[in-house]
Design a protein around this motif. Structure first.
Motif, PDB file in Angstrom:
ATOM      1  N   LEU A   1       0.827  -1.206   0.000  1.00  0.00           N
ATOM      2  CA  LEU A   1       0.000   0.000   0.000  1.00  0.00           C
ATOM      3  C   LEU A   1       0.860   1.254   0.000  1.00  0.00           C
ATOM      4  CD1 LEU A   1      -2.770  -1.043   2.550  1.00  0.00           C
ATOM      5  CD2 LEU A   1      -3.011  -0.825   0.069  1.00  0.00           C
ATOM      6  N   ASN A   2       1.813   1.326   0.922  1.00  0.00           N
ATOM      7  CA  ASN A   2       2.673   2.504   1.002  1.00  0.00           C
ATOM      8  C   ASN A   2       3.877   2.150   1.867  1.00  0.00           C
ATOM      9  OD1 ASN A   2       3.942   4.973   1.449  1.00  0.00           O
ATOM     10  ND2 ASN A   2       2.023   6.109   1.502  1.00  0.00           N
ATOM     11  N   PRO A   3       5.062   1.983   1.290  1.00  0.00           N
ATOM     12  CA  PRO A   3       6.236   1.602   2.084  1.00  0.00           C
ATOM     13  C   PRO A   3       6.554   2.567   3.213  1.00  0.00           C
ATOM     14  CG  PRO A   3       6.679   1.395  -0.281  1.00  0.00           C
ATOM     15  CD  PRO A   3       5.364   2.116  -0.148  1.00  0.00           C
ATOM     16  N   HIS A   4       6.170   3.817   3.105  1.00  0.00           N
ATOM     17  CA  HIS A   4       6.478   4.780   4.145  1.00  0.00           C
ATOM     18  C   HIS A   4       5.749   4.480   5.458  1.00  0.00           C
ATOM     19  CE1 HIS A   4       8.758   7.297   1.420  1.00  0.00           C
ATOM     20  NE2 HIS A   4       7.761   7.278   0.544  1.00  0.00           N
ATOM     21  N   PHE A   5       4.621   3.790   5.366  1.00  0.00           N
ATOM     22  CA  PHE A   5       3.855   3.475   6.580  1.00  0.00           C
ATOM     23  C   PHE A   5       4.337   2.190   7.244  1.00  0.00           C
ATOM     24  CE2 PHE A   5       1.047   6.470   4.560  1.00  0.00           C
ATOM     25  CZ  PHE A   5       0.449   7.129   5.620  1.00  0.00           C
ATOM     26  N   LEU A   6       5.309   1.506   6.635  1.00  0.00           N
ATOM     27  CA  LEU A   6       5.794   0.248   7.197  1.00  0.00           C
ATOM     28  C   LEU A   6       6.390   0.452   8.585  1.00  0.00           C
ATOM     29  CD1 LEU A   6       6.011  -2.707   6.266  1.00  0.00           C
ATOM     30  CD2 LEU A   6       8.358  -2.224   5.572  1.00  0.00           C
ATOM     31  N   TRP A   7       7.053   1.593   8.794  1.00  0.00           N
ATOM     32  CA  TRP A   7       7.689   1.840  10.087  1.00  0.00           C
ATOM     33  C   TRP A   7       6.674   1.980  11.215  1.00  0.00           C
ATOM     34  CZ3 TRP A   7      12.517   0.664   9.830  1.00  0.00           C
ATOM     35  CH2 TRP A   7      13.209   0.835   8.612  1.00  0.00           C
ATOM     36  N   TRP A   8       5.454   2.419  10.886  1.00  0.00           N
ATOM     37  CA  TRP A   8       4.425   2.534  11.928  1.00  0.00           C
ATOM     38  C   TRP A   8       3.942   1.151  12.372  1.00  0.00           C
ATOM     39  CZ3 TRP A   8       3.285   7.012  14.291  1.00  0.00           C
ATOM     40  CH2 TRP A   8       3.672   8.200  13.654  1.00  0.00           C
ATOM     41  N   LEU A   9       3.909   0.204  11.455  1.00  0.00           N
ATOM     42  CA  LEU A   9       3.392  -1.130  11.771  1.00  0.00           C
ATOM     43  C   LEU A   9       4.479  -2.065  12.277  1.00  0.00           C
ATOM     44  CD1 LEU A   9       0.841  -2.946  11.674  1.00  0.00           C
ATOM     45  CD2 LEU A   9       1.543  -3.625   9.361  1.00  0.00           C
ATOM     46  N   LEU A  10       5.739  -1.766  11.986  1.00  0.00           N
ATOM     47  CA  LEU A  10       6.828  -2.684  12.297  1.00  0.00           C
ATOM     48  C   LEU A  10       6.886  -3.082  13.776  1.00  0.00           C
ATOM     49  CD1 LEU A  10       9.151  -4.204  10.986  1.00  0.00           C
ATOM     50  CD2 LEU A  10      10.636  -2.256  11.500  1.00  0.00           C
ATOM     51  N   PRO A  11       6.681  -2.170  14.740  1.00  0.00           N
ATOM     52  CA  PRO A  11       6.741  -2.602  16.149  1.00  0.00           C
ATOM     53  C   PRO A  11       5.711  -3.670  16.496  1.00  0.00           C
ATOM     54  CG  PRO A  11       6.902  -0.219  15.997  1.00  0.00           C
ATOM     55  CD  PRO A  11       6.546  -0.701  14.630  1.00  0.00           C
TER      56      PRO A  11
END
Length: 844
Positions: free
Chosen positions: A693-703
């Motif tokens: 969907l959007n690689p930039h939002f991956l950091w929000w979900l990673l934890p």
């Protein structure tokens, strides 16, 4: 046939010789003339006749018909098998009836029966309102009384004193303050969250997300304010409502054994249970309080091996500490209502003999001074119904358990003091390490079954919250003695063991929500029910919030923007995303979660170098950082499991309540893969979806999703005892109980090292001394030729020819609980030519 022993003219059957070797040499030599006389009288005497003659010689009486001779020798066999002299041997006869065929080993005092009857549950407010309207229409009273009868009886002091009025008003004002703080903080955070969202909360998915966010933030806020006020209570050291300050430490106890210490157990590690019990008993003796307490081990064990070992451990303990008449053992046959039913059974049999009872768990240890303080506080506060201590976790060595011990030891005092600050005399009861006033407990706290069907009906599982609520409903206060030392318990050794325990607690807490509207409950205890529900319901709410956030991301990235979301809207709504605002909101939320932990460390550091027992300031801070990272990794894993548990409970899927493990056993990779594999796949798929969907939002979900991915190795590595010992050597996750171990915990470890081998069911059936011990404890049926007795005799007859491993627990318990059946099995094992060799395979 074998060669005869010296002094015997004829050879003995092999089994008879083997049996003689099980006896002390002097006793075997004494019995040889008896066997010689039997063979002289009848050279063709059967093995059965020789075995009967041997036991008649042991009992020093004439042979009796059937199994009576075997039962009659039980007293003599037990006395012969005692071994080295122990302090309690001179009083063992106080627990034995006269040495004859009907001898009994008295493990309990005489029964003094009393009533403990549950009232019907009245938890339907609509039905109560309808009955009230009916009475109003008929000109009756306006009170909304419980369906079972009159209003609950008040404590002995019906007129409240000034001190009670003050703490009740203070409690009410404090709770109103807590509610105001939570609401204000939640409204502000929800408003900021709406500003972060692209459509400012106007989109249906955003509205649903905001609703969930508000509920979850309120839950976090409640914990934050509880810890914050607990911090100020501990920092100032001033608490005018502390229950611990109501009695001086040197106040003498009322004369007599007015307090019973109960240890309910169910298929536990017997050596661990009795090692802890002895540590507690020795501490009581050191404090000079042996004449103030009686101890009861209340067994609900369904495994015959456990029951056999428990009797042996009880006898060894009584002999070692001269505990006959002070330490009792009760094994329940009809095991209904689990732990609450076990306690209620004791109350009906012996509760009327005591003013107070102190409940311990199987892994509990308490000091004599702590027990004394509890009784002093109860006697100084005649309106107190329950006083709960704050047990300290200690004794585990896996890295997972050591981190959890560290966390509860460092952060726990803040939250416990905070709970006391809000609740005062309407506090929690956690089911163990607490003192209870027996008479009101028997009168008001009996638990009936919840009506209906499904997983949230039937027997009440989490009984402790309900019992506290019923005690308070009856007018008795419930307190937390949060600052009372000397109370200890153990943590689950691994993540999977903790999750298994959580599944039981989850169903019990959800079940208690059905009692939220029960008539007469205090609002504080309704809130306790709600917090118990939210402790587990927050997991699926968090999971749903994350799922909605992902769906909202999909809508935002893969669909056309919605510019006109309201009817007759004149100007378009431009979707805006402000990541910098989201970062600030995230930082604020993390502050609520982690600030209490930081304050805990600050409290330890500023209070007179008290950080030293935690490894010093530097290692305390390092341990704190690692623990916070570890808890952050575990949170999504627990979320996923708790979500499954809530869904299972609501679907009515049954939960098997088993005793938790009491040893440090590592989690195997195979078990971790089975339990965590699905969650790891979910985490990978979730990360892949968000990346698409959007690689930039991956950091929000990673934890969150990243924690699910690494759950398997995290679960396995954290269960390793070697890593825990290395951390202790590095003085990480150190707690005061490891730096300077209290004597009760030192005694516990020493008792565990010295614990002897206790006989299992096969040894009880085979060996002379264990068989005598359990025969003396077993039931003696009045009618020996009854149908039930013949059935048990036939079972014993058939069991001797079967592999003991093929016997079911029901069959084993039937034999174990009946003295005649156990004697018959013992006789047949040694006299039947085709007895199964599995019975004679000795275990270490």
């Amino acid at each position: 046939m074998t060669q005869p022993p010296p002094g015997l003219a004829s050879p003995l059957p092999r089994r008879i010789e083997e049996y003689l070797r099980e006896l002390p040499p002097a006793t075997a030599a004494r019995l040889l003339p008896t066997l010689e006389a039997t063979l002289s009288k009848d050279p063709n005497a059967t093995q059965d006749q020789l075995f009967a003659a041997l036991h008649a010689g042991l009992a020093e009486q004439d042979a009796l018909p059937g199994d009576q001779t075997i039962a009659g020798s039980s007293y003599a066999r037990l006395k012969l098998g005692l071994g080295d002299a122990q302090p309690g041997d001179e009083h063992i006869d106080d627990a034995l009836y006269p040495p004859d065929a009907g001898a009994r080993l008295n493990t309990t005092p005489p029964v003094f029966r009393a009533s403990m009857t549950p009232r019907p549950w009245d938890h339907n407010p609509v039905r109560r309102l309808w009955r009230w309207l009916g009475r109003r229409a008929q000109g009756g009273g306006a009170a909304l009384t419980p369906r079972g009868g009159a209003q609950p009886e008040a404590p002995r002091s019906k007129t409240l004193g000034p001190a009670q009025v003050r703490w009740r008003w203070s409690g009410t004002l404090r709770r109103l303050l807590l509610i105001a703080l939570i609401i204000a903080q939640t409204v502000g955070a929800t408003y900021l969250m709406s500003a972060v969202l692209p459509y400012k909360g106007r989109h249906p998915l955003e509205l649903a997300s905001l609703t969930l966010y508000a509920v979850l933030f309120a839950w976090i806020s409640a914990g934050f304010w509880t810890a914050l006020f607990g911090f100020f209570v501990l920092l100032t050291g001033r608490d005018k409502y502390s229950i611990s300050a109501t009695a001086a430490p040197d106040t003498p106890l009322a004369p007599g054994r007015n307090t019973a210490i109960l240890v309910p157990i169910c298929n536990e590690d017997v050596a661990r249970v009795f090692a802890g019990l002895r540590a507690t008993y020795d501490s009581v003796a050191q404090a000079g309080l042996r004449d103030s307490f009686d101890f009861y081990v209340l067994s609900d064990s369904g495994k015959a091996d456990a029951r056999s070992e428990e009797v042996g451990a009880w006898l060894d303990l009584c002999r070692a500490v001269d505990g006959f008449g002070r330490i009792f053992y009760r094994r329940r046959v009809h095991r209904i209502k689990r732990k609450s039913g076990n306690i209620a059974d004791w109350c009906r049999r012996w509760g009327s003999n005591y003013q107070h009872m102190i409940i311990l768990d199987a892994d509990s240890v308490m000091s004599g001074e702590c027990l004394k303080r509890l009784v002093q506080l109860m006697e100084a506060n005649p309106n107190a119904g329950i006083i709960q201590t704050a047990p300290k976790a200690a004794g585990r060595e896996t890295v997972y358990a050591r981190i959890q011990q560290f966390a509860t030891r460092v952060y726990g005092p803040l939250f416990t003091a905070g709970l006391h600050f809000w609740q005062l005399g309407e506090s929690h009861y956690w089911g163990h390490n607490a003192i209870i006033r027996v008479a009101p407990f028997m009168q008001h706290c009996a638990l009936g079954r919840l009506p209906g069907s499904g997983g949230l009906s039937g027997e009440i599982l989490s009984h402790d919250f309900v019992e506290a609520a019923l005690m308070r409903r009856a007018g008795w206060s419930v307190w937390i003695a949060y600052d009372l030392p000397g109370s200890y318990e153990e943590m689950p050794p691994t993540l999977l063991d903790e999750l298994k325990r959580d599944q039981r607690w989850c169903q019990g807490n959800l079940q208690n929500f059905k009692l939220f509207f029960t008539s007469g409950l205090h609002p504080a205890h309704r809130a306790v029910f709600m917090t118990g529900v939210m402790a587990y319901l927050s997991a699926p709410l968090w999971f749903l919030f994350l799922a909605l956030s992902t769906a909202l991301l999909f809508v935002f990235m893969k669909t056309e923007p919605t510019y006109f979301s309201q009817p007759y809207q004149l100007f378009p709504t431009w979707p805006e995303w402000h990541p910098e605002w989201a970062i600030r909101l995230f930082a604020g939320t993390m502050t609520l979660l982690f600030l209490p932990k930081i304050l805990s460390a600050v409290l330890l550091i500023v209070r007179h170098k008290v950080a030293r027992p935690y490894g010093g300031r530097l290692r305390l801070l390092v341990s704190l950082v690692i623990e916070m990272a570890f808890s952050a990794l575990l949170a999504p894993i627990r979320m996923l499991f708790h979500t499954q548990y809530v869904v299972s409970a609501l679907l009515g899927i049954a939960v098997v309540w088993k005793s938790p493990p009491r040893e440090d056993a590592a989690t195997p990779w195979s078990q971790a893969i089975v339990r965590h594999g699905g969650g790891s796949l979910l985490g990978l798929a979730w990360l892949g979806l968000v990346y698409w969907l959007n690689p930039h939002f991956l950091w929000w979900l990673l934890p969150v999703a990243g924690s699910l991915v690494i759950a398997i190795p995290l679960s396995v590595w954290s269960s390793r005892r070697t890593l825990g010992l290395r951390a202790r050597d590095a003085r990480l996750f150190l707690i005061p109980e490891e730096s300077i171990t209290p004597r009760e915990l030192r005694w516990l470890k020493a008792n565990m090292r010295r614990a002897p081998h206790y006989p299992d069911f096969a040894e009880v059936a085979r060996e002379p001394f264990p068989n005598a011990m359990l025969s003396l404890v077993g039931r003696h049926r009045a009618t020996r030729n009854s149908k039930a007795q013949r059935s048990l005799r036939n079972l014993a007859e058939a069991s001797a020819r079967r592999d003991p491993a093929t016997l079911g627990e029901n069959e084993r318990n039937q034999l174990l609980l009946d003295a005649s059946a156990l004697a018959h099995l013992h006789r047949r094992l040694w006299t039947t030519p085709d007895a199964h060799p599995g019975w004679f395979t000795k275990t270490d």
